[in-house]
Every structure is written in structure tokens, then in C-alpha cells.
Scaffold this active site. Structure first.
Site, PDB file in Angstrom:
ATOM      1  N   ASP A 248      48.086   4.084  -5.239  1.00  8.74           N
ATOM      2  CA  ASP A 248      47.911   2.570  -6.236  1.00  8.74           C
ATOM      3  C   ASP A 248      46.567   2.738  -5.946  1.00  8.74           C
ATOM      4  O   ASP A 248      46.009   2.208  -7.348  1.00  8.74           O
ATOM      5  CB  ASP A 248      48.222   1.773  -4.752  1.00  8.74           C
ATOM      6  CG  ASP A 248      49.935   1.107  -4.711  1.00  8.74           C
ATOM      7  OD1 ASP A 248      50.410   1.509  -5.959  1.00  8.74           O
ATOM      8  OD2 ASP A 248      49.938   0.438  -3.713  1.00  8.74           O
TER       9      ASP A 248
ATOM     10  N   LYS B  67      33.995  66.457  -8.338  1.00  9.02           N
ATOM     11  CA  LYS B  67      35.196  65.703  -9.018  1.00  9.02           C
ATOM     12  C   LYS B  67      34.544  64.162  -9.067  1.00  9.02           C
ATOM     13  O   LYS B  67      34.055  63.228  -8.216  1.00  9.02           O
ATOM     14  CB  LYS B  67      36.533  66.038  -9.216  1.00  9.02           C
ATOM     15  CG  LYS B  67      36.975  65.066 -10.471  1.00  9.02           C
ATOM     16  CD  LYS B  67      38.432  66.100 -10.698  1.00  9.02           C
ATOM     17  CE  LYS B  67      38.900  65.375 -12.267  1.00  9.02           C
ATOM     18  NZ  LYS B  67      39.398  64.378 -12.318  1.00  9.02           N
TER      19      LYS B  67
ATOM     20  N   HIS C  37      45.530   3.501  -0.796  1.00  7.58           N
ATOM     21  CA  HIS C  37      46.719   4.206  -1.288  1.00  7.58           C
ATOM     22  C   HIS C  37      46.876   4.745  -1.783  1.00  7.58           C
ATOM     23  O   HIS C  37      45.605   5.414  -2.716  1.00  7.58           O
ATOM     24  CB  HIS C  37      47.478   3.476  -1.244  1.00  7.58           C
ATOM     25  CG  HIS C  37      49.292   3.411  -1.828  1.00  7.58           C
ATOM     26  ND1 HIS C  37      49.359   4.280  -2.565  1.00  7.58           N
ATOM     27  CD2 HIS C  37      50.145   2.839  -0.593  1.00  7.58           C
ATOM     28  CE1 HIS C  37      51.038   4.598  -2.705  1.00  7.58           C
ATOM     29  NE2 HIS C  37      51.469   3.249  -1.074  1.00  7.58           N
TER      30      HIS C  37
ATOM     31  N   HIS D   6      41.446  59.927 -36.112  1.00  7.66           N
ATOM     32  CA  HIS D   6      42.887  60.471 -35.473  1.00  7.66           C
ATOM     33  C   HIS D   6      42.628  61.361 -34.448  1.00  7.66           C
ATOM     34  O   HIS D   6      43.135  62.691 -34.927  1.00  7.66           O
ATOM     35  CB  HIS D   6      43.690  61.215 -37.033  1.00  7.66           C
ATOM     36  CG  HIS D   6      44.165  60.316 -38.077  1.00  7.66           C
ATOM     37  ND1 HIS D   6      45.064  59.844 -37.821  1.00  7.66           N
ATOM     38  CD2 HIS D   6      43.177  59.974 -39.287  1.00  7.66           C
ATOM     39  CE1 HIS D   6      45.249  59.338 -38.587  1.00  7.66           C
ATOM     40  NE2 HIS D   6      44.022  59.094 -39.703  1.00  7.66           N
TER      41      HIS D   6
ATOM     42  N   SER E 153      50.900  12.317 -13.172  1.00  5.24           N
ATOM     43  CA  SER E 153      50.598  13.759 -12.846  1.00  5.24           C
ATOM     44  C   SER E 153      50.513  14.036 -14.795  1.00  5.24           C
ATOM     45  O   SER E 153      49.609  15.358 -14.627  1.00  5.24           O
ATOM     46  CB  SER E 153      51.993  14.471 -12.393  1.00  5.24           C
ATOM     47  OG  SER E 153      51.684  14.010 -10.767  1.00  5.24           O
TER      48      SER E 153
ATOM     49  N   GLY F 138      53.156  20.170 -12.246  1.00  9.14           N
ATOM     50  CA  GLY F 138      52.360  19.928 -11.448  1.00  9.14           C
ATOM     51  C   GLY F 138      52.297  18.180 -10.435  1.00  9.14           C
ATOM     52  O   GLY F 138      50.904  18.666  -9.471  1.00  9.14           O
ATOM     53  N   THR F 139      53.417  18.255 -10.564  1.00 11.86           N
ATOM     54  CA  THR F 139      53.718  16.203  -9.943  1.00 11.86           C
ATOM     55  C   THR F 139      52.915  16.951  -8.541  1.00 11.86           C
ATOM     56  O   THR F 139      52.169  15.522  -7.661  1.00 11.86           O
ATOM     57  CB  THR F 139      54.800  15.712  -9.988  1.00 11.86           C
ATOM     58  OG1 THR F 139      55.015  15.672 -11.668  1.00 11.86           O
ATOM     59  CG2 THR F 139      54.662  14.791  -9.229  1.00 11.86           C
TER      60      THR F 139
ATOM     61  N   ASN G 293      34.973  61.056 -11.377  1.00  9.54           N
ATOM     62  CA  ASN G 293      36.344  60.231 -12.605  1.00  9.54           C
ATOM     63  C   ASN G 293      35.226  59.135 -13.348  1.00  9.54           C
ATOM     64  O   ASN G 293      34.270  58.476 -12.530  1.00  9.54           O
ATOM     65  CB  ASN G 293      37.302  60.018 -12.410  1.00  9.54           C
ATOM     66  CG  ASN G 293      38.100  60.831 -11.623  1.00  9.54           C
ATOM     67  OD1 ASN G 293      38.132  62.238 -12.407  1.00  9.54           O
ATOM     68  ND2 ASN G 293      39.029  61.033 -11.236  1.00  9.54           N
TER      69      ASN G 293
ATOM     70  N   GLU H 228      37.785  53.083 -16.264  1.00 14.85           N
ATOM     71  CA  GLU H 228      39.278  52.624 -15.832  1.00 14.85           C
ATOM     72  C   GLU H 228      39.159  51.274 -15.554  1.00 14.85           C
ATOM     73  O   GLU H 228      40.917  50.965 -15.669  1.00 14.85           O
ATOM     74  CB  GLU H 228      39.867  53.645 -15.006  1.00 14.85           C
ATOM     75  CG  GLU H 228      40.129  54.971 -15.755  1.00 14.85           C
ATOM     76  CD  GLU H 228      39.633  55.860 -14.579  1.00 14.85           C
ATOM     77  OE1 GLU H 228      39.760  56.077 -13.638  1.00 14.85           O
ATOM     78  OE2 GLU H 228      40.183  57.254 -15.040  1.00 14.85           O
TER      79      GLU H 228
ATOM     80  N   SER I 142      37.948  62.523  -6.754  1.00 14.40           N
ATOM     81  CA  SER I 142      39.380  63.309  -5.951  1.00 14.40           C
ATOM     82  C   SER I 142      39.200  63.746  -4.297  1.00 14.40           C
ATOM     83  O   SER I 142      38.675  64.496  -3.553  1.00 14.40           O
ATOM     84  CB  SER I 142      39.207  64.691  -6.417  1.00 14.40           C
ATOM     85  OG  SER I 142      40.656  65.852  -6.213  1.00 14.40           O
ATOM     86  N   SER I 143      40.460  63.828  -3.453  1.00 14.35           N
ATOM     87  CA  SER I 143      40.369  63.508  -2.783  1.00 14.35           C
ATOM     88  C   SER I 143      40.778  65.705  -2.320  1.00 14.35           C
ATOM     89  O   SER I 143      41.197  66.148  -1.415  1.00 14.35           O
ATOM     90  CB  SER I 143      42.219  63.546  -2.303  1.00 14.35           C
ATOM     91  OG  SER I 143      43.019  63.817  -2.204  1.00 14.35           O
TER      92      SER I 143
END
Length: 411
Positions: free
Chosen positions: A132, A323, A129, A187, A140, A99-100, A325, A330, A317-318
Site C-alpha cells: 500500500d 615463455k 505497508h 588472407h 512489478s 521479476g515480481t 604468453n 586472450e 608456462s609451467s
């Protein structure tokens, strides 16, 4: 007037945009690393600015920096913290592994802004500076991992708070649904009865447990590498420098930052960041577990389990009118997938031979970005899950009763 100026570094001259506050080393990094087009995150730059500000104050107190210059650096670094100078931090994430380039980017920007505040000429290095004065007592190799940990600790604290609000919402639903008896499933097959409230108490407890892991990870992040300079020996810095910087960071962020007990470990390993990434992964998986179950329990509305009614947030839905969802659930699941990837990247970065090599980790920028990405994703999706799904969630008590009455478990 020219749209560039000439600046010099140890490799020679570089053309720099005339209005840029950065200098030759940053310009060289921009030229060398046109990889992703993504600069270091705002949160990381804020932490880096805070470290530079605290360093200037510590150096002034120790008599290593004139008060006037320290004041100029403090003002300029404060603007970095606030985000007012973000346009001058163009270095790509996928840069030098220490990361310098980003550390020098900060040194150059803060120095040039301080020169502006003093009425001087940008690029002159007079009276401030970048090496300095702005970088005094630092390297770093201790600044960048310290910025990673400061930003990470702040981000995990935010994630912890948001998870707490989500846990409360889940606990409220557990109480609301406690009288509803339903069929349990193992299950994906009918099992024995359970109360819907008990099911939700499990989700809430999972989030609470994740919060505990985040608390422990934050504690590890508080031990900062600052003061170790190049290889952990503290060469060219005052023995009291690190302690004073950590005290100022603690005051600013309200977190107990302290100097690392062993600088050699702190600078060469990513143990704290890896622990934090694991905690975030655990939190994301806990959210995904709840979201996946809620999505399944809300399946239908006529041909699924239908024990829960999820808030309708947008058309689903298109092609199929009406519908809706489980889009919020998600989103949570997808965040978990991404956070798992972030943790994997940090794991690779922490591995000897990849990032952690001898006295330095050389995959610090990518580790920082993935840690902060994971924290932001968990924080944001926890809030969305709470406000757009959990708080508006309803139980279909009649459906729960009908299914449990049909089950052989009632025998």
C-alpha cells in the site's frame, strides 16, 4: 528466542528468518527458486532502490502518501541504493519472469526497514505497508523493466567512458607508430605495405564507432516503462506519477530519463535492452579484433611475426622456462565470447513465445543480468587491455623493415 518469525501473504503463513528484513513473499521465492545461487546484481538493486525512493517522493508530492511515511521510505530505500541492505535480497535470478519476487523483496525490505526506523516491529506492516505504501502507484510489470533500463543506462555510460580512454591510448600508439612501414597481410599472406600507425588507427576507429553505438543505445534506455502499472494502462496510478519519478531519476543519475511514449510497447518488449546488448556485443568484438591482431603481430619472440613487443605480465608456462604468453589479449577475446552469449540470451528473452508474450515480457531478470554482465565485462576488460597491454606496447621497427624488404610487394 526463536530464530524465525511467522508472516502471512495471500497464500498463507510462511516462516521467515527472525533477523531478515524481507517477508513472506520473499521467503516463498527463496523456497521456490533454488536454481543458481545467484541473486540479482548490485547495480540492479541500486536502480530498484532509486525507483522506490523517487516513487515515495512523487507520491508524497501528489498527496497520495503522508509525508512522514514517505520520509521513512526514502531513508530505507536510500540504504538499498547504497548497498547496505544487500544481504536481505536473496531471490535467485531465475525466478518469476516478471521479476515480481524481486519487486516484492524490495517492497518488504524497504517497508520493514522503515518500520525499524519508526521504532516499530518488523513484520507488523505498521506504520509502513509493502504494497500500500512502498509499491503505491506501481506494479512489478513497470518497476522491474524500469530498473533494468536505469541500471543498464548507468552501466553503458561507464563502458562508454572506459572505451574512450582505450580509444585515446590506441590513437596515441597510432601516432607513435606512424613512421614505421611494414608489410600488410590479407588472407594471412603477404600483401602491400602499410604503416603500423595506419593499422592502429583502424583499431582506434573501431572502438570510437562502438562508442557511438553505445550512445544511441543509452538514449533508447532512457525511455522508462514506469507508470504503466500492470498492463500499460496506468491503472491505479496518478497521471503525473511517472513524470515526477523520471525527473527525480534524471537528477540522481545525470541522465535524461523520461516516461515511455507508449507503455504497451515499453512493458511488453525488450527493444531498448536488445539494442544495448547489440551495442555491447559490437564493442566487445571491436576489442577482440584489436587484441587478436596484436597477439598475432607479437608472436615469437624468435619464430613468429615479431613486429610488436607486448608487455610481459606473467610467466606463460609451467614446463617451458622463460615463455611469456599474450594473456591480456586472450582475456579480451574470452570476454568477447561471453558477451556474444549475453546478447544471445537477451535476444531469446526478447523473442515472442519465449519472453515477450502479450502485455508483458516474462524473461526480465535474465535479460537484466546478462545486460549488466556484458556491460561490466566490456568496461573492465577495456581498462585492463589499455593499462596492461596497449600503453606498454612497443614496435620492433627493424623487424618490420626487414619483413617488408623481403616481400615481393616491394617490386
Amino acid at each position: 528466542m526463536s530464530d524465525t518469525r511467522i508472516e502471512k501473504d495471500s497464500l498463507g503463513e510462511m516462516q521467515v528468518p527472525a533477523d531478515a528484513l524481507y517477508g513472506a513473499q520473499t521467503a516463498r521465492a527463496v523456497e521456490n527458486f533454488p536454481v543458481s545461487g545467484r541473486a540479482m546484481p548490485r547495480e540492479f538493486l541500486a536502480a530498484l532502490g532509486a525507483i522506490k525512493l523517487a516513487a515515495a517522493q512523487a507520491n508524497a508530492e501528489l498527496g497520495l502518501l503522508p509525508a512522514e511515511l514517505a520520509g521513512l521510505i526514502e531513508r530505507a530505500a536510500g540504504e538499498v541504493v547504497e548497498g547496505r541492505l544487500d544481504a536481505h535480497f536473496p531471490v535467485d535470478v531465475f525466478q518469476t519472469g516478471s521479476g515480481t519476487s524481486t519487486n516484492m523483496n524490495a517492497n518488504e525490505v524497504i517497508a520493514n526497514r522503515a518500520i525499524q526506523l519508526a521504532g516499530g516491529t518488523v513484520g507488523s506492516k505498521d506504520p509502513v505497508h509493502p504494497n500500500d505504501h512502498v509499491n503505491r502507484g506501481q506494479s512489478s510489470n513497470d518497476v522491474i523493466p524500469s530498473a533494468l533500463q536505469v541500471a543498464g543506462a548507468v552501466a553503458l555510460r561507464q563502458a562508454h567512458a572506459e572505451l574512450g580512454r582505450l580509444a585515446e591510448a590506441l590513437e596515441a600508439k597510432a601516432a607513435e607508430f606512424d613512421a614505421i612501414v611494414k608489410i600488410g597481410r590479407t588472407h594471412l599472406q603477404d600483401a602491400v605495405p602499410i604503416r603500423l600507425g595506419q593499422e592502429f588507427s583502424g583499431y582506434a576507429a573501431g572502438v570510437r564507432a562502438a562508442m557511438g553505438r553505445l550512445e544511441r543505445a543509452v538514449e533508447s534506455l532512457l525511455e522508462l516503462p514506469i507508470g504503466g502499472t500492470a498492463v500499460g494502462t496506468g491503472l491505479n496510478t496518478h497521471p503525473q506519477f511517472a513524470g515526477r519519478v523520471c525527473a527525480r531519476l534524471a537528477d540522481r543519475f545525470g541522465l535524461g530519463f523520461r516516461e515511455a511514449a507508449n507503455h504497451f510497447a515499453a512493458q511488453s518488449q525488450l527493444a531498448a535492452a536488445l539494442e544495448a546488448a547489440g551495442a555491447l556485443k559490437g564493442a566487445a568484438v571491436a576489442l577482440a579484433k584489436a587484441a587478436s591482431d596484436i597477439r598475432l603481430l607479437g608472436s615469437g619472440p624468435r619464430c613468429g611475426l615479431g613486429e610488436l613487443r607486448l608487455p610481459a605480465t606473467q610467466p606463460g608456462s609451467s614446463i617451458m622456462p622463460g615463455k611469456v604468453n599474450p594473456v591480456i589479449c586472450e582475456s579480451v577475446v574470452q570476454v568477447a565470447c561471453q558477451v556474444v552469449g549475453c546478447e544471445a540470451a537477451i535476444t531469446a528473452a526478447a523473442t515472442g513465445g519465449v519472453g515477450s508474450i502479450l502485455e508483458l515480457n516474462v524473461a526480465l531478470p535474465v535479460a537484466a543480468v546478462n545486460l549488466l554482465d556484458a556491460a561490466k565485462l566490456v568496461t573492465n576488460v577495456a581498462a585492463i587491455f589499455r593499462t596492461r597491454c596497449i600503453e606498454g606496447l612497443e614496435a620492433d621497427a627493424e623487424r618490420c623493415e626487414a619483413l617488408v624488404e623481403q616481400s615481393l610487394a616491394m617490386c
